[in-house]
Design a protein around this motif. Structure first.
Motif, PDB file in Angstrom:
ATOM      1  N   ASP A  14      47.340  37.579  35.072  1.00 38.51           N
ATOM      2  CA  ASP A  14      48.598  37.002  35.550  1.00 38.51           C
ATOM      3  C   ASP A  14      48.305  35.881  36.541  1.00 38.51           C
ATOM      4  O   ASP A  14      47.219  35.794  37.125  1.00 38.51           O
ATOM      5  CB  ASP A  14      49.488  38.073  36.189  1.00 38.51           C
ATOM      6  CG  ASP A  14      48.895  38.636  37.458  1.00 38.51           C
ATOM      7  OD1 ASP A  14      49.109  38.030  38.523  1.00 38.51           O
ATOM      8  OD2 ASP A  14      48.208  39.675  37.395  1.00 38.51           O
ATOM      9  N   SER A  15      49.297  35.017  36.728  1.00 38.99           N
ATOM     10  CA  SER A  15      49.101  33.798  37.509  1.00 38.99           C
ATOM     11  C   SER A  15      48.798  34.085  38.971  1.00 38.99           C
ATOM     12  O   SER A  15      48.067  33.327  39.610  1.00 38.99           O
ATOM     13  CB  SER A  15      50.336  32.897  37.398  1.00 38.99           C
ATOM     14  OG  SER A  15      51.504  33.601  37.763  1.00 38.99           O
ATOM     15  N   VAL A  16      49.346  35.171  39.523  1.00 41.36           N
ATOM     16  CA  VAL A  16      49.066  35.488  40.928  1.00 41.36           C
ATOM     17  C   VAL A  16      47.610  35.900  41.097  1.00 41.36           C
ATOM     18  O   VAL A  16      46.925  35.502  42.043  1.00 41.36           O
ATOM     19  CB  VAL A  16      50.015  36.589  41.429  1.00 41.36           C
ATOM     20  CG1 VAL A  16      49.663  36.987  42.855  1.00 41.36           C
ATOM     21  CG2 VAL A  16      51.464  36.114  41.365  1.00 41.36           C
ATOM     22  N   THR A  17      47.101  36.715  40.150  1.00 38.64           N
ATOM     23  CA  THR A  17      45.679  37.096  40.199  1.00 38.64           C
ATOM     24  C   THR A  17      44.788  35.869  40.093  1.00 38.64           C
ATOM     25  O   THR A  17      43.805  35.722  40.840  1.00 38.64           O
ATOM     26  CB  THR A  17      45.355  38.077  39.053  1.00 38.64           C
ATOM     27  OG1 THR A  17      46.107  39.270  39.239  1.00 38.64           O
ATOM     28  CG2 THR A  17      43.871  38.411  39.018  1.00 38.64           C
ATOM     29  N   LEU A  18      45.127  34.954  39.184  1.00 36.21           N
ATOM     30  CA  LEU A  18      44.301  33.758  39.012  1.00 36.21           C
ATOM     31  C   LEU A  18      44.358  32.854  40.233  1.00 36.21           C
ATOM     32  O   LEU A  18      43.362  32.211  40.589  1.00 36.21           O
ATOM     33  CB  LEU A  18      44.749  33.003  37.759  1.00 36.21           C
ATOM     34  CG  LEU A  18      44.549  33.767  36.441  1.00 36.21           C
ATOM     35  CD1 LEU A  18      45.025  32.933  35.263  1.00 36.21           C
ATOM     36  CD2 LEU A  18      43.087  34.169  36.260  1.00 36.21           C
ATOM     37  N   LEU A  19      45.508  32.795  40.897  1.00 31.09           N
ATOM     38  CA  LEU A  19      45.593  32.030  42.138  1.00 31.09           C
ATOM     39  C   LEU A  19      44.676  32.626  43.200  1.00 31.09           C
ATOM     40  O   LEU A  19      43.955  31.901  43.897  1.00 31.09           O
ATOM     41  CB  LEU A  19      47.038  32.019  42.642  1.00 31.09           C
ATOM     42  CG  LEU A  19      47.277  31.404  44.021  1.00 31.09           C
ATOM     43  CD1 LEU A  19      46.924  29.922  44.022  1.00 31.09           C
ATOM     44  CD2 LEU A  19      48.731  31.603  44.445  1.00 31.09           C
TER      45      LEU A  19
END
Length: 492
Positions: A14-19
């Motif tokens: 998910d985008s939060v993990t990748l951020l």
């Protein structure tokens, strides 16, 4: 400089993990740039802008990793840390150290483990193409649903809400970013005192603005039922809004209902107004439009209906600039869609037939900017890049930005935004920056601490988005109007 770029197929995070992974890599010794993201078109364009060369054939189902360092050793060390950062955390142990039961593999299976799923709530936050199946599974299990996911097709939203109506349930969303049930916040929500107001919102940040202003005035909020930004469209016909109104009216602790939305379809607005007139609980409307009240005025109306005084909304003026403002373009860079729409409406009223061209407002929370990326309330990268670009444009006289605090949002937005504002003003002393700060002192980020940091960086800061927009528009018009408003700020 040494650079390495790799595309990995069949991997999703998910985008939060990748951020989080990107920031961890960027903070390593010798690393000058690091991005780990799904290879959507927007993310690939950003990598090219950063000087990376992306291998051909990368698509939105692939993971792309790009790292630049001062030397090969720095890049190699960061790369070796990558897999550990991407690895999923181990499942937590139950009390006493015993392993937890095997997680349910479907929403329906999880609901069946509840003693009484009736009236419960499922929160769906998966990529938009998968949200429909999960939400329908939850409805079939007797659960109300909050669909946090965006990029859900319109026909699927209608099908979900029709299914909910047949079961006497509510679907909040899709793209429902904010909700509060009995004082418990879901998604992006602020820390506000409990109270008698229930909010039905086809707008996440619009609801947050109202709940924060109410809290500032000493009035609390009991429920916020988000319905998704398309609910009052002609196609969806207010299905969830009507269900939410009925639910709040049935709650004896809700003394006042407020409906917050961007401009609705005319026929649907009439339908909702008609339904509201049949309720026992009074209803106040904040339906943004060319001739409608702004959110601050709508909040004042709620306060008066409750017999409360309307306070002077907090503002934090920056130190006086070295010279008067010059007329020029106003550029709005927003994370909140409704805050962006409201600011554009207020600015148009203030500017009137302004001879200056080039005014523009951008909602960075729109679907086109969030595919494969965290929402701008979490990831400020795109807005910081645009702030630097606007500062480099001599036609731009004023930059207006929102900062939305609360649970789920960036834990310290001023930590990155304040230095960016300082840098922009150092390069452009004639530029003005205005910030609409949506939050409360009880939020995890502490509204007043954030305001002080942004003010010290050189921004004029307002708790009211409408007041921020009026001030920014007056600055864009030039010296006379801005000087008059400056005197108002000094007395605030």
């Amino acid at each position: 400089m040494n650079t390495r770029v790799e595309v990995r197929g069949g991997i999703y995070r998910d985008s939060v993990t990748l951020l989080r992974v990107s920031r961890a890599l960027a903070q390593r010794p010798g690393v000058t740039a690091a991005t780990v993201a799904m290879a959507t078109g927007l993310n690939l364009d950003l990598l090219v802008q950063q000087g990376f060369t992306v291998p051909a054939g990368a698509g939105p189902n692939d993971l792309v990793v790009a790292i630049r360092g001062e030397d090969e050793a720095a890049v190699r060390a960061a790369w070796e840390a990558l897999d550990g950062l991407l690895a999923e955390a181990p499942a937590p142990a139950a009390a006493g150290g015993a392993p937890e039961a095997v997680p349910a593999r479907t929403t329906g299976a999880a609901a069946r483990r509840l003693a009484d799923p009736g009236g419960g709530l499922a929160l769906v936050s998966v990529p938009g193409r998968y949200a429909f199946a999960e939400a329908m599974d939850a409805l079939a299990a007797g659960l109300n649903v909050m669909v946090f996911s965006d990029n859900v097709p319109l026909h699927q939203e209608i099908a979900l809400k029709e299914a909910a109506g047949r079961r006497g349930l509510i679907v909040m969303g899709p793209d429902c970013g904010t909700a509060m049930i009995g004082g418990v916040g879901l998604g992006f929500a602020n820390a506000v005192r409990p109270g008698p107001v229930g909010i039905v919102a086809a707008s996440g940040t619009g609801a947050q603005q109202m709940m924060c202003l109410l809290d500032t005035a000493g009035v609390g909020v009991r429920h916020v039922l988000g319905v998704g930004g398309r609910d009052l469209s002609a196609e969806v016909s207010g299905r969830s809004t009507l269900a939410a109104l009925a639910a709040l009216d049935a709650d004896p602790a809700t003394e006042m209902i407020a409906v917050v939305t961007k401009p609705p379809a005319s026929r649907v607005a009439d339908l909702v107004h008609s339904a509201a007139r049949r309720l026992d609980t009074p209803v106040t409307f904040a339906m943004l439009g060319e001739d409608a009240a702004d959110l601050t005025d709508a909040t004042a109306k709620v306060l008066r209906a409750l017999g409360r005084d309307v306070p002077r909304w907090p503002s934090w003026p920056a130190p006086p600039p070295p010279g008067p403002p010059s007329p020029g373009a106003l550029r709005g860079l927003f994370a909140g869609g409704t805050l962006c729409a409201e600011a554009a409406l207020v600015a148009r009223r203030e500017l009137g037939p302004d001879p200056v061209s080039g005014h523009a407002f951008t909602d960075f929370g729109d679907d086109e900017y969030t595919r494969g990326r965290a929402h701008p309330m979490i990831d400020p990268t795109l807005r910081l890049e645009r702030l630097a670009a606007e500062a480099a444009d001599p036609a731009c006289a004023v930059v207006l930005m929102d900062v939305v605090l609360g649970y789920g949002a960036d834990p310290d937005p001023a930590a990155l935004l304040a230095p960016a504002i300082e840098d922009a003003l150092a390069r452009r002393p004639d530029l003005r920056v205005v910030v609409s700060l949506c939050g409360t002192p009880a939020d995890p980020q502490d509204r007043d601490r954030q305001a002080a940091a942004l003010q010290a960086a050189g921004a004029d800061v307002f708790a009211s988005n409408a007041e921020a927009a009026r001030h920014a528009a007056r600055l864009a018009r030039g010296r006379a109007a801005a000087a008059a408003h400056g005197r108002h700020l000094e007395g605030a």
